[in-house]
Design a protein around this motif. Structure first.
Motif, PDB file in Angstrom:
ATOM      1  N   TYR A   1       2.702  -9.316   3.238  1.00 16.96           N
ATOM      2  CA  TYR A   1       2.083  -8.156   2.616  1.00 16.96           C
ATOM      3  C   TYR A   1       1.194  -7.503   3.663  1.00 16.96           C
ATOM      4  O   TYR A   1       1.007  -8.038   4.755  1.00 16.96           O
TER       5      TYR A   1
ATOM      6  N   SER B   1       6.459  -0.757   7.518  1.00 18.95           N
ATOM      7  CA  SER B   1       6.453  -1.320   6.173  1.00 18.95           C
ATOM      8  C   SER B   1       6.972  -2.740   6.232  1.00 18.95           C
ATOM      9  O   SER B   1       7.632  -3.147   7.191  1.00 18.95           O
TER      10      SER B   1
ATOM     11  N   TYR C   1      -3.451  -5.528  -8.001  1.00 20.90           N
ATOM     12  CA  TYR C   1      -2.085  -5.772  -7.556  1.00 20.90           C
ATOM     13  C   TYR C   1      -1.535  -6.995  -8.281  1.00 20.90           C
ATOM     14  O   TYR C   1      -2.276  -7.706  -8.954  1.00 20.90           O
TER      15      TYR C   1
ATOM     16  N   MET D   1       0.852  -1.174   0.000  1.00 24.70           N
ATOM     17  CA  MET D   1       0.000   0.000   0.000  1.00 24.70           C
ATOM     18  C   MET D   1       0.895   1.233   0.000  1.00 24.70           C
ATOM     19  O   MET D   1       1.744   1.377   0.857  1.00 24.70           O
TER      20      MET D   1
ATOM     21  N   HIS E   1       8.176  -2.823  -1.411  1.00 25.47           N
ATOM     22  CA  HIS E   1       7.760  -2.614  -0.028  1.00 25.47           C
ATOM     23  C   HIS E   1       6.297  -2.223   0.001  1.00 25.47           C
ATOM     24  O   HIS E   1       5.786  -1.621  -0.953  1.00 25.47           O
ATOM     25  N   SER E   2       5.638  -2.573   1.068  1.00 28.55           N
ATOM     26  CA  SER E   2       4.242  -2.216   1.271  1.00 28.55           C
ATOM     27  C   SER E   2       4.143  -1.558   2.646  1.00 28.55           C
ATOM     28  O   SER E   2       4.631  -2.100   3.635  1.00 28.55           O
ATOM     29  N   HIS E   3       3.521  -0.393   2.687  1.00 33.40           N
ATOM     30  CA  HIS E   3       3.401   0.363   3.934  1.00 33.40           C
ATOM     31  C   HIS E   3       2.056   0.094   4.604  1.00 33.40           C
ATOM     32  O   HIS E   3       1.049  -0.100   3.925  1.00 33.40           O
ATOM     33  N   TYR E   4       2.064   0.089   5.913  1.00 29.98           N
ATOM     34  CA  TYR E   4       0.836  -0.082   6.670  1.00 29.98           C
ATOM     35  C   TYR E   4       0.782   0.950   7.782  1.00 29.98           C
ATOM     36  O   TYR E   4       1.796   1.533   8.170  1.00 29.98           O
TER      37      TYR E   4
ATOM     38  N   THR F   1       8.094  -6.992   0.353  1.00 28.31           N
ATOM     39  CA  THR F   1       7.315  -7.956  -0.414  1.00 28.31           C
ATOM     40  C   THR F   1       8.164  -8.429  -1.584  1.00 28.31           C
ATOM     41  O   THR F   1       9.238  -7.881  -1.835  1.00 28.31           O
TER      42      THR F   1
ATOM     43  N   GLN G   1       5.992  -0.615  -6.416  1.00 33.24           N
ATOM     44  CA  GLN G   1       6.255  -2.043  -6.478  1.00 33.24           C
ATOM     45  C   GLN G   1       6.417  -2.431  -7.934  1.00 33.24           C
ATOM     46  O   GLN G   1       5.914  -1.760  -8.822  1.00 33.24           O
TER      47      GLN G   1
END
Length: 98
Positions: free
Chosen positions: A83, A56, A21, A1, A63-66, A59, A5
């Motif tokens: 993820y 983060s 995605y 997110m 990278h995927s941020h939360y 992946t 990517q």
């Protein structure tokens, strides 16, 4: 997110009710099953926890941020192949297996 990517040859492009995605080709083959032409369902367990703070996760695509309250999810019990996903999407997509 919210991060750049990259997909690679052989990855699957997934449209999950408007959330688009990519999924690594080998991961897709081992975690999804075909219901009918063009329709697949994730059919293997995942491990998930609610994030207590923002961060983060690496992946296969970058990278995927939360943010706090999102879910950090893994396809593997040891936390690998991770993820993240927003709480509302997670809670409407996954079922608890007790």
């Amino acid at each position: 997110m919210g991060a750049e990517q990259r997909c690679k040859k052989g990855d699957w492009l997934v449209d999950n009710d408007g959330d688009t995605y990519t999924v690594d080709g080998a991961v897709f083959a081992s975690t999804y099953r075909k219901l009918r032409e063009g329709v697949y369902v994730k059919s293997t367990p995942i491990w998930a926890e609610v994030a207590t703070e923002a961060g983060s996760v690496a992946t296969k695509e970058g990278h995927s941020h939360y943010k706090k309250g999102d879910y950090v999810v893994s396809n593997n019990e040891d936390g690998t192949d991770a993820y993240c996903i927003g709480a509302a999407r997670f809670e409407s997509t996954y079922e608890l297996d007790e």
